[in-house]
Scaffold this active site. Structure first.
Site, PDB file in Angstrom:
ATOM      1  N   GLN A  98       0.980  -1.078  -0.078  1.00 60.61           N
ATOM      2  CA  GLN A  98       0.098   0.081  -0.040  1.00 60.61           C
ATOM      3  C   GLN A  98       0.627   1.370   0.106  1.00 60.61           C
ATOM      4  O   GLN A  98       0.389   2.211  -0.338  1.00 60.61           O
ATOM      5  CB  GLN A  98      -0.643  -0.122   1.128  1.00 60.61           C
ATOM      6  CG  GLN A  98      -1.891  -1.273   1.426  1.00 60.61           C
ATOM      7  CD  GLN A  98      -2.654  -0.925   2.534  1.00 60.61           C
ATOM      8  OE1 GLN A  98      -2.064  -1.431   3.479  1.00 60.61           O
ATOM      9  NE2 GLN A  98      -3.856  -0.634   2.493  1.00 60.61           N
ATOM     10  N   HIS A 116      -0.894   1.473  -4.687  1.00 59.42           N
ATOM     11  CA  HIS A 116      -1.736   2.764  -4.544  1.00 59.42           C
ATOM     12  C   HIS A 116      -0.633   3.897  -5.386  1.00 59.42           C
ATOM     13  O   HIS A 116      -0.740   4.719  -5.075  1.00 59.42           O
ATOM     14  CB  HIS A 116      -1.859   3.298  -3.332  1.00 59.42           C
ATOM     15  CG  HIS A 116      -2.855   2.590  -2.455  1.00 59.42           C
ATOM     16  ND1 HIS A 116      -2.921   2.559  -1.152  1.00 59.42           N
ATOM     17  CD2 HIS A 116      -4.147   1.838  -2.880  1.00 59.42           C
ATOM     18  CE1 HIS A 116      -4.106   1.551  -0.599  1.00 59.42           C
ATOM     19  NE2 HIS A 116      -4.798   1.398  -1.928  1.00 59.42           N
ATOM     20  N   THR A 183       0.237  -3.562   8.592  1.00 53.81           N
ATOM     21  CA  THR A 183      -1.066  -2.912   8.300  1.00 53.81           C
ATOM     22  C   THR A 183      -2.411  -3.361   9.053  1.00 53.81           C
ATOM     23  O   THR A 183      -2.075  -4.623   9.496  1.00 53.81           O
ATOM     24  CB  THR A 183      -1.253  -3.300   6.814  1.00 53.81           C
ATOM     25  OG1 THR A 183      -2.704  -2.849   6.285  1.00 53.81           O
ATOM     26  CG2 THR A 183      -1.237  -4.955   6.417  1.00 53.81           C
TER      27      THR A 183
END
Length: 231
Positions: A98, A116, A183
């Site tokens: 991410q 991302h 995460t």
């Protein structure tokens, strides 16, 4: 940890799913923690939205330039160990991250899916020319055509690029071992990637915060840097 080490040694196809907690030890803040990027800011999601970029590009640029870039940040033990595991003979390792800081690539990982995008790929929205991030940090106005430069990151209100989705799914569906690191694993669609794991694959999670996942997995609730230094 010993079990994880054994599985890393025995598995041929490995996927690491990484989030902001992997880069915090490198001096890059996460988003929503006590000392995160969003703390004390009014409507930070707007500042990182496609609407802000389109309607108030100066505000968007100032926020991104002053708060998102850490060009001097170096990979830490987590990034380095993942790259080392990839170099081992007989391993196919993919990092699906991410993070937009390019530290996995900087550490030497070759198979990185930047879910991302990356702050270190930029282009002019007017002429489409690729622009070095160093140039973007000096000005968001393209000197060639006067267009607005933007980093190739996924903003609020934008869709994920198909290449990222397809790359992540291709790795997940063939993985023998999936390791979730740093995460909370709550942001969709990233947290839905494990829905596509193959039958018989093993899932580990390494995170300071306890994860509660709706399938069988092994949780290592500890500092990820310490764990990866020992692997």
């Amino acid at each position: 940890m010993e079990t994880l080490a054994e599985r890393l040694a025995s598995s041929e196809r490995i996927v690491f799913l990484t989030g902001a907690g992997v880069s915090v030890p490198s001096g890059i803040p996460d988003y929503r923690s006590k000392n995160g990027l969003y703390t004390g800011r009014e409507n930070p999601e707007y500042l990182l939205s496609a609407t802000c970029l389109q309607n108030e590009p100066d505000k968007f640029y100032a926020f991104v330039r002053d708060n998102m870039y850490y060009p001097d940040a170096e990979p830490n033990a987590i990034h380095e160990k993942m790259a080392e595991i990839e170099r081992r003979a007989g391993k196919k390792v993919t990092v699906v991250t991410q993070n937009i800081d390019a530290l996995h690539a900087k550490a030497g990982s070759r198979n990185v899916v930047e879910f991302h995008g990356s702050l270190y790929r930029c282009h002019c929205q007017k002429c489409g020319m690729m622009v070095h991030s160093e140039q973007y940090l000096e000005s968001d106005k393209h000197e060639n055509c006067g267009g607005i430069i933007r980093p190739e990151v996924v903003l609020y209100e934008e869709n994920l690029p198909e290449v990222a989705i397809n790359g992540a799914l291709a790795a997940i569906t063939e993985a023998d071992l999936i390791v979730i690191v740093g995460t909370s694993f709550k942001v969709s669609p990233f947290c839905n990637l494990t829905d596509y794991r193959k039958s018989g694959s093993t899932v580990f999670a390494v995170n300071q915060e306890l994860l509660r996942l709706p399938f069988q997995y092994t949780m290592i609730q500890d500092d990820a840097v310490s764990i990866f230094k020992e692997l």
